[in-house]
Design a protein around this motif. Structure first.
Motif, mmCIF file in Angstrom:
data_model
loop_
_atom_site.group_PDB
_atom_site.id
_atom_site.type_symbol
_atom_site.label_atom_id
_atom_site.label_comp_id
_atom_site.label_asym_id
_atom_site.label_seq_id
_atom_site.Cartn_x
_atom_site.Cartn_y
_atom_site.Cartn_z
ATOM 1 N N ASP A 133 0.798 -1.223 0.000
ATOM 2 C CA ASP A 133 0.000 0.000 0.000
ATOM 3 C C ASP A 133 0.837 1.282 0.000
ATOM 4 O OD1 ASP A 133 -2.345 -1.562 0.183
ATOM 5 O OD2 ASP A 133 -2.084 -1.709 2.376
ATOM 6 N N SER A 134 2.142 1.174 -0.182
ATOM 7 C CA SER A 134 2.993 2.369 -0.057
ATOM 8 C C SER A 134 2.885 3.298 -1.265
ATOM 9 C CB SER A 134 4.452 1.948 0.133
ATOM 10 O OG SER A 134 4.962 1.425 -1.077
ATOM 11 N N GLY A 135 2.746 2.728 -2.478
ATOM 12 C CA GLY A 135 2.693 3.543 -3.686
ATOM 13 C C GLY A 135 4.049 4.004 -4.180
ATOM 14 N N LEU A 136 5.123 3.599 -3.530
ATOM 15 C CA LEU A 136 6.476 3.994 -3.955
ATOM 16 C C LEU A 136 6.961 3.076 -5.080
ATOM 17 C CD1 LEU A 136 8.112 4.571 -0.449
ATOM 18 C CD2 LEU A 136 7.009 6.263 -1.940
ATOM 19 N N ARG A 137 7.762 3.661 -6.001
ATOM 20 C CA ARG A 137 8.233 2.865 -7.138
ATOM 21 C C ARG A 137 9.732 3.046 -7.410
ATOM 22 N NH1 ARG A 137 4.196 5.637 -9.353
ATOM 23 N NH2 ARG A 137 5.619 6.618 -10.843
ATOM 24 N N ARG A 138 10.162 4.304 -7.501
ATOM 25 C CA ARG A 138 11.525 4.582 -7.950
ATOM 26 C C ARG A 138 12.550 4.170 -6.897
ATOM 27 N NH1 ARG A 138 9.267 9.516 -9.162
ATOM 28 N NH2 ARG A 138 10.690 10.593 -7.715
ATOM 29 N N LEU A 139 13.721 3.811 -7.378
ATOM 30 C CA LEU A 139 14.784 3.325 -6.499
ATOM 31 C C LEU A 139 15.142 4.359 -5.440
ATOM 32 C CD1 LEU A 139 16.928 1.193 -5.757
ATOM 33 C CD2 LEU A 139 18.438 2.240 -7.452
ATOM 34 N N GLU A 140 15.271 5.629 -5.835
ATOM 35 C CA GLU A 140 15.643 6.643 -4.856
ATOM 36 C C GLU A 140 14.564 6.836 -3.788
ATOM 37 O OE1 GLU A 140 14.346 9.079 -8.550
ATOM 38 O OE2 GLU A 140 15.212 7.117 -8.074
ATOM 39 N N GLN A 141 13.293 6.615 -4.164
ATOM 40 C CA GLN A 141 12.216 6.710 -3.184
ATOM 41 C C GLN A 141 12.332 5.598 -2.138
ATOM 42 O OE1 GLN A 141 8.833 6.499 -5.860
ATOM 43 N NE2 GLN A 141 8.443 8.697 -5.670
ATOM 44 N N LEU A 142 12.579 4.397 -2.601
ATOM 45 C CA LEU A 142 12.709 3.263 -1.681
ATOM 46 C C LEU A 142 13.955 3.386 -0.815
ATOM 47 C CD1 LEU A 142 10.504 2.218 -3.622
ATOM 48 C CD2 LEU A 142 11.532 -0.044 -3.427
ATOM 49 N N CYS A 143 15.028 3.949 -1.395
ATOM 50 C CA CYS A 143 16.252 4.152 -0.613
ATOM 51 C C CYS A 143 16.017 5.175 0.498
ATOM 52 C CB CYS A 143 17.394 4.603 -1.518
ATOM 53 S SG CYS A 143 18.035 3.282 -2.571
ATOM 54 N N THR A 144 15.278 6.221 0.193
ATOM 55 C CA THR A 144 14.922 7.205 1.219
ATOM 56 C C THR A 144 14.043 6.559 2.290
ATOM 57 O OG1 THR A 144 15.038 9.010 -0.383
ATOM 58 C CG2 THR A 144 13.803 9.427 1.640
ATOM 59 N N TYR A 145 13.096 5.733 1.857
ATOM 60 C CA TYR A 145 12.161 5.063 2.756
ATOM 61 C C TYR A 145 12.897 4.170 3.747
ATOM 62 C CZ TYR A 145 7.962 2.382 4.088
ATOM 63 O OH TYR A 145 6.943 1.790 4.790
ATOM 64 N N TYR A 146 13.947 3.482 3.255
ATOM 65 C CA TYR A 146 14.676 2.547 4.113
ATOM 66 C C TYR A 146 16.024 3.120 4.588
ATOM 67 C CZ TYR A 146 11.348 -1.144 2.974
ATOM 68 O OH TYR A 146 10.203 -1.902 2.849
ATOM 69 N N ASP A 147 16.229 4.404 4.386
ATOM 70 C CA ASP A 147 17.447 5.084 4.835
ATOM 71 C C ASP A 147 18.699 4.436 4.250
ATOM 72 O OD1 ASP A 147 18.849 7.056 6.142
ATOM 73 O OD2 ASP A 147 19.041 5.928 8.009
ATOM 74 N N ILE A 148 18.685 4.218 2.935
ATOM 75 C CA ILE A 148 19.834 3.657 2.210
ATOM 76 C C ILE A 148 20.540 4.792 1.480
ATOM 77 C CG2 ILE A 148 20.566 2.108 0.361
ATOM 78 C CD1 ILE A 148 18.084 0.408 0.991
ATOM 79 N N ASP A 149 21.828 4.893 1.684
ATOM 80 C CA ASP A 149 22.608 5.941 1.017
ATOM 81 C C ASP A 149 22.759 5.597 -0.464
ATOM 82 O OD1 ASP A 149 24.327 8.214 0.686
ATOM 83 O OD2 ASP A 149 26.014 6.820 0.655
ATOM 84 N N ILE A 150 22.417 6.541 -1.327
ATOM 85 C CA ILE A 150 22.612 6.382 -2.766
ATOM 86 C C ILE A 150 23.374 7.625 -3.229
ATOM 87 C CG2 ILE A 150 20.275 7.249 -3.229
ATOM 88 C CD1 ILE A 150 20.310 5.396 -5.738
ATOM 89 N N SER A 151 24.695 7.494 -3.274
ATOM 90 C CA SER A 151 25.579 8.646 -3.408
ATOM 91 C C SER A 151 25.444 9.368 -4.739
ATOM 92 C CB SER A 151 27.034 8.207 -3.205
ATOM 93 O OG SER A 151 27.367 7.167 -4.113
ATOM 94 N N LEU A 152 25.319 8.640 -5.822
ATOM 95 C CA LEU A 152 25.263 9.262 -7.148
ATOM 96 C C LEU A 152 24.146 8.602 -7.954
ATOM 97 C CD1 LEU A 152 26.513 11.256 -9.170
ATOM 98 C CD2 LEU A 152 28.077 9.431 -9.884
ATOM 99 N N ARG A 153 23.002 9.248 -8.003
ATOM 100 C CA ARG A 153 21.856 8.700 -8.722
ATOM 101 C C ARG A 153 22.157 8.622 -10.213
ATOM 102 N NH1 ARG A 153 18.795 5.606 -10.121
ATOM 103 N NH2 ARG A 153 16.533 5.722 -10.235
ATOM 104 N N HIS A 154 21.601 7.608 -10.864
ATOM 105 C CA HIS A 154 21.817 7.349 -12.283
ATOM 106 C C HIS A 154 23.288 7.092 -12.596
ATOM 107 C CE1 HIS A 154 17.720 7.861 -13.612
ATOM 108 N NE2 HIS A 154 17.638 8.996 -12.949
#
Length: 432
Positions: A133-154
């Motif tokens: 039921d979250s509605g999240l899709r993009r990788l950066e959204q899920l990383c923010t949701y789970y507090d995962i560092d994503i240093s350089l998107r794309h």
């Protein structure tokens, strides 16, 4: 006796893949331009990491998204060249990607039919099962949701590492909500490739590609490419190095200084390869000075990087030079120093393969020649009357087999065992 599913999972490996493309549809002419594969186990431990830019064969579009330019992929391998590297890393593992369907649309055609149908785990679909039921899709959204560092998107590397962390979280959450056997039955798809090729380890990473692109834009690089391809007979190493010393004193190569260097090369009919050898010798001596205390500080490394860029020497070549200089052992024994004075100017020739090692690394012919030259001796490629010593790995088994050995016997050349020779000139080799 049935196998323990947990033990089976602990043995399992996952190939986490991420890619960058020129667009969204390979059917409409879009291509891969970057790919990364991280190999992890069930615990999320990183076992192998591979990344490379890919030459797409067409102009690169979408710079504002992925930050990759035509200049960066100019020297990158094509997709066909890295197929063995991809297949070898997929074989025997379960493929994982965020939005797996998108990745497969580009990956399957690129593999030239080596795999009929790829299956794997999509972290987007796995997330929807864990949190429908979250509605999240993009990788950066899920990383923010789970507090995962994503240093350089794309960036394929950054995205694949983030996907690996996301997968580790999601499969644990899934295992808590459902039976572990459910995960094994529904998600483990071992990729099996018949006659899987061996990896070639062809790659160009973003940083290296940017450095190459920067060097290739310089005036000096352009002029060096215009030099003759035929090597000149006279090589004015000292004169050229003196000009370099003056030009690089302020760590800036002005246009008039570049022209002076190139004019000197032209006057002596030096080839580009000869000039680059002198540039490497300049850099090697600078490394040697900085390593007198056996430490390279950040300031010294910054200077080496700057000088190598000014001299059109690639970062990987600088790394090799540093690694080589670190293997060399300074001569401090007075007895050896005195002995070297008596050996100065003597000539040696190597016969057969060398067996001795320095710090666990076998001494190859290139390193052997360099060690000899730097101790004042001369290296000869063939045995003649002017050769003083023939160096062989097994002097006690010396025979007349082989051209060099026959010539050594004919000219009464002194034959010395390799290990004894290194001791003579102060090179400390590993114990047998």
């Amino acid at each position: 006796m049935t196998s323990d599913p947990i033990l089976e999972l602990y043995k399992h490996q996952f190939a986490i893949i991420s890619l960058e493309t020129t667009g969204i549809s390979p059917q409409h002419g879009d291509h891969l331009i970057e790919l990364a594969i991280q190999t992890v186990n069930w615990n999320g431990e990183l076992l192998d990491s591979y990344e490379t830019l890919i030459h797409p064969g067409i102009d690169v579009e979408g710079f504002q998204i992925h930050g990759i330019t035509d200049a960066m992929v100019k020297n990158a391998p094509s997709i066909s060249e890295i197929v063995p590297d991809i297949l070898s890393r997929l074989n025997g593992k379960t493929l994982v990607a965020h939005d797996l369907d998108f990745a497969l649309r580009f990956l399957e055609p690129a593999l030239n039919g080596n795999i009929q149908k790829l299956k794997g785990i999509c972290t987007l679909k796995l997330f929807n099962l864990v949190s429908p039921d979250s509605g999240l899709r993009r990788l950066e959204q899920l990383c923010t949701y789970y507090d995962i560092d994503i240093s350089l998107r794309h960036s394929a590397k950054s995205d694949s590492l983030a996907t690996a962390k996301l997968f580790s979280i999601l499969k644990n959450l899934f295992s808590q909500q459902f039976e572990l056997e459910t995960f094994m039955e529904g998600f483990l798809h071992l990729t099996k490739i018949e006659d899987c090729p061996r990896e070639r380890n062809l790659f160009i990473k973003r940083k290296e590609a940017k450095n190459i692109a920067t060097i290739q834009k310089t005036k000096l690089y352009d002029l060096l490419n215009r030099l003759t391809s035929n090597a000149g007979d006279s090589v004015p190493v000292r004169q050229y190095l003196n000009v370099l010393d003056r030009a690089l004193a302020d760590r800036i190569l002005e246009e008039k200084e570049i022209i002076s260097l190139v004019d000197l090369a032209k006057d002596y009919k030096l080839s580009k390869d000869q000039v680059m050898e002198i540039h490497e010798e300049y850099l090697r001596k600078l490394i040697r000075i900085y390593l007198l205390d056996e430490i390279l500080t950040n300031v010294e490394m910054d200077d080496l990087n700057l000088v190598s860029e000014l001299l059109c020497i690639l970062p990987k070549e600088l790394d090799l030079l540093i690694k080589y200089e670190r293997t060399k052992i300074p001569i401090t024994t007075p007895g050896v120093q005195k002995q070297l004075k008596t050996l100065a100017g003597k000539s040696v020739c190597f016969s057969g393969h060398l067996n001795c090692k320095i710090n666990g690394n076998r001494i190859d012919r290139e390193l052997a020649q360099q060690l000899v030259k730097e101790r004042g001796l001369r290296v000869k490629r063939v045995v003649s009357k002017n050769v003083d010593y023939l160096i062989t790995a097994h002097a006690e088994q010396f025979s007349g087999k082989g051209r060099k050995n026959r010539k050594a016997m004919e000219y009464h050349v002194n034959v010395i065992d390799e290990r004894i020779f290194w001791e003579m000139i102060g090179v400390i080799v590993d114990d047998e």
